[in-house]
Structure formats: C-alpha cells, structure tokens
Write a protein that holds these residues in place. Structure first.
Motif, mmCIF file in Angstrom:
data_model
loop_
_atom_site.group_PDB
_atom_site.id
_atom_site.type_symbol
_atom_site.label_atom_id
_atom_site.label_comp_id
_atom_site.label_asym_id
_atom_site.label_seq_id
_atom_site.Cartn_x
_atom_site.Cartn_y
_atom_site.Cartn_z
ATOM 1 N N VAL A 146 -51.590 -50.368 -33.622
ATOM 2 C CA VAL A 146 -52.221 -51.505 -32.954
ATOM 3 C C VAL A 146 -51.163 -52.287 -32.191
ATOM 4 N N VAL A 147 -51.603 -53.036 -31.193
ATOM 5 C CA VAL A 147 -50.684 -53.788 -30.342
ATOM 6 C C VAL A 147 -50.001 -54.907 -31.115
ATOM 7 N N ASP A 148 -50.786 -55.641 -31.910
ATOM 8 C CA ASP A 148 -50.234 -56.782 -32.642
ATOM 9 C C ASP A 148 -51.147 -57.121 -33.804
ATOM 10 N N TYR A 149 -50.651 -58.010 -34.658
ATOM 11 C CA TYR A 149 -51.350 -58.379 -35.888
ATOM 12 C C TYR A 149 -51.321 -59.899 -35.979
ATOM 13 N N LEU A 150 -52.445 -60.533 -35.667
ATOM 14 C CA LEU A 150 -52.517 -61.987 -35.628
ATOM 15 C C LEU A 150 -53.221 -62.518 -36.865
ATOM 16 N N LEU A 151 -52.608 -63.514 -37.492
ATOM 17 C CA LEU A 151 -53.205 -64.142 -38.668
ATOM 18 C C LEU A 151 -53.987 -65.385 -38.256
ATOM 19 N N LYS A 152 -55.194 -65.497 -38.799
ATOM 20 C CA LYS A 152 -56.030 -66.664 -38.528
ATOM 21 C C LYS A 152 -55.522 -67.871 -39.320
ATOM 22 N N PRO A 153 -55.690 -69.070 -38.793
ATOM 23 C CA PRO A 153 -56.190 -69.368 -37.441
ATOM 24 C C PRO A 153 -55.136 -69.021 -36.389
ATOM 25 N N VAL A 154 -55.578 -68.442 -35.287
ATOM 26 C CA VAL A 154 -54.658 -67.958 -34.256
ATOM 27 C C VAL A 154 -54.330 -69.085 -33.284
ATOM 28 N N GLU A 155 -53.070 -69.482 -33.260
ATOM 29 C CA GLU A 155 -52.622 -70.501 -32.311
ATOM 30 C C GLU A 155 -52.401 -69.864 -30.940
ATOM 31 N N TYR A 156 -52.543 -70.665 -29.882
ATOM 32 C CA TYR A 156 -52.468 -70.109 -28.532
ATOM 33 C C TYR A 156 -51.084 -69.534 -28.218
ATOM 34 N N ASP A 157 -50.024 -70.173 -28.697
ATOM 35 C CA ASP A 157 -48.676 -69.662 -28.421
ATOM 36 C C ASP A 157 -48.493 -68.262 -29.008
ATOM 37 N N ARG A 158 -48.972 -68.067 -30.229
ATOM 38 C CA ARG A 158 -48.864 -66.742 -30.858
ATOM 39 C C ARG A 158 -49.776 -65.749 -30.148
#
Length: 239
Positions: free
Chosen positions: A95-107
């Motif tokens: 996968v391209v990336d792994y974002l943890l919620k809540p997802v901030e705009y900078d991340r």
C-alpha cells in the motif's frame, strides 16, 4: 500534472466526511466516489476507475485487507484506520501509506506526495516497458528474460517467487504477485485467486469454481469475490 482520481471506502460516515474535506482541499485530487459498504466500494473501483483508494481496514461486510487484494492493480491504496496493528500487512500488500485516524491534513498531504510519486513511477514504467512485454529478472546474476504478454497464459505465486507460464515454458522470478499485477494491463489480465493471475484471452470455460484454460486444459481455482468480478466482466459477452 494529471489529476489523481480518488475513492473513499469506510463504514464510518464521519471518516468519509473528514477525508472528503481533505481531498477537496488538495488541488491535484478529484473525488470520484465514496461508499460505507466494502462490496459496493469494489464495484465503484471497477466503475469509476480511480487511481487511489482511501480504505478502512475493519469494515463490516469485508476485511479491508482482502479488499486490497481484490482491488489488485486496478488502483493504489492508502489505509486509513484507527488500528496500528496492520502496518506490517500493509507493507506486504504494497500500500502507498498507512494513516491512523483521526487523519490530520498535514499527514494526509505527506501521503499524497508519496502517492503522486508512486503513480508517476507507475506511468513511467508502463511507458518504458510498453504494454506488450515485460523484462523479468530471473536468477541472482541480473539476468532478465523477456515475457511477451501475448504469450503469457497465467502467473502463479509460490512461496517467495512467481512462475510465469507462457506458451514456450516457465519463467521463475523472485517477485510478489502484487508487484507483477501492477505491471499488467488490467483489461487483459485478471486476478482470479490469491495465488493466480490469468490472461482473460486464455480462458476456455468456467466450470463451477474453476477456470479451464485453452489448449492445456489446466484448471485454475476461482471463487468468492474473484468469481463475481469475473462474471461481471464477462456479462457483456454472455449470449
């Protein structure tokens, strides 16, 4: 710079709303659809042809990990989840990336920069390799073997390598099936099981949960969502 078409699949409406705001804020992204249902989301992948899918992992109807496998080379995936424990599996699924919620705009923006780089590389690879053959690295001495896609019958994953079955024999390479899948034209090849990709033109018939290939009569297992996708693609050809 081409726009990146995005799709969001998450069973939490609030998560979809949050990601939608981020997507609309980013000038290189275009939102083409969203769904709280995993199966419907997969249908939207086939219908809307997104470049990038923002995908939750713990969906109600289907596991997001399986959904990623079913999406295959149709789109790149970014996981958006409240659970950190799937990071290794995400890496294995490329996968391209792994974002943890809540997802901030900078991340979120960092993930988009990475996605844009990967998608550009994908386009360059297709342009460089063309759509009618692959050069497959075989062995440990840098040897590369040309595999003509017109001659390719199916690809099978075995442990830590894949086997390209062509009309003239087998080619073994230390690759993942996911890596190969991203290099194949989706209109000509289809993943039909966790360990198999077949050339659609090589399918002679489908009998119960097996595809029978032309000439060789080799039987490839197909079931579940893979079978549904295959039947959907064949719908226009059924008489």
């Amino acid at each position: 710079m081409p726009m990146i078409k995005c799709l969001v699949i998450d069973d939490e409406p609030s998560a979809i709303e949050s990601l939608t705001r981020h997507i609309l804020r980013c000038p290189i992204l275009e939102l083409v659809g969203a769904s709280t249902d995993g199966i419907r989301g997969l249908e939207l992948v086939n219908l809307m042809k997104p470049n990038l899918v923002f995908l939750d992992i713990e969906l109600q109807e289907v596991n997001g990990l399986d959904l990623t496998r079913w999406i295959g080379n149709a789109a790149r995936v970014i996981f958006c989840t409240a659970h950190a424990g799937y990071a290794v599996t995400g890496y294995e699924l490329d996968v391209v990336d792994y974002l943890l919620k809540p997802v901030e705009y900078d991340r979120f923006s960092e993930a988009i920069v990475r996605a844009n780089t990967i998608l550009a590389r994908d386009r360059q690879m297709l342009d460089r390799e063309t759509s009618d053959f692959l050069f497959v690295k075989a062995g440990t001495r840098g040897k590369r073997i040309r595999v003509d896609l017109a001659d390719l019958i199916f690809i099978e994953a075995k442990n830590n390598y894949v086997s390209f079955q062509t009309g003239s024999g087998k080619v073994l390479a230390h690759l993942s099936l996911k890596e190969v899948e991203h290099r194949l034209p989706a209109e000509n090849f289809m993943r039909v099981q966790k360990s198999y990709i077949v050339a659609i033109s090589q399918v002679a018939s489908m009998e119960n949960n097996e595809l029978v290939l032309k000439k060789s009569g080799i039987r490839i297992p197909i079931s579940g969502i893979y079978k549904e996708q295959f039947l959907e693609r064949m719908k226009a050809r059924v008489v």
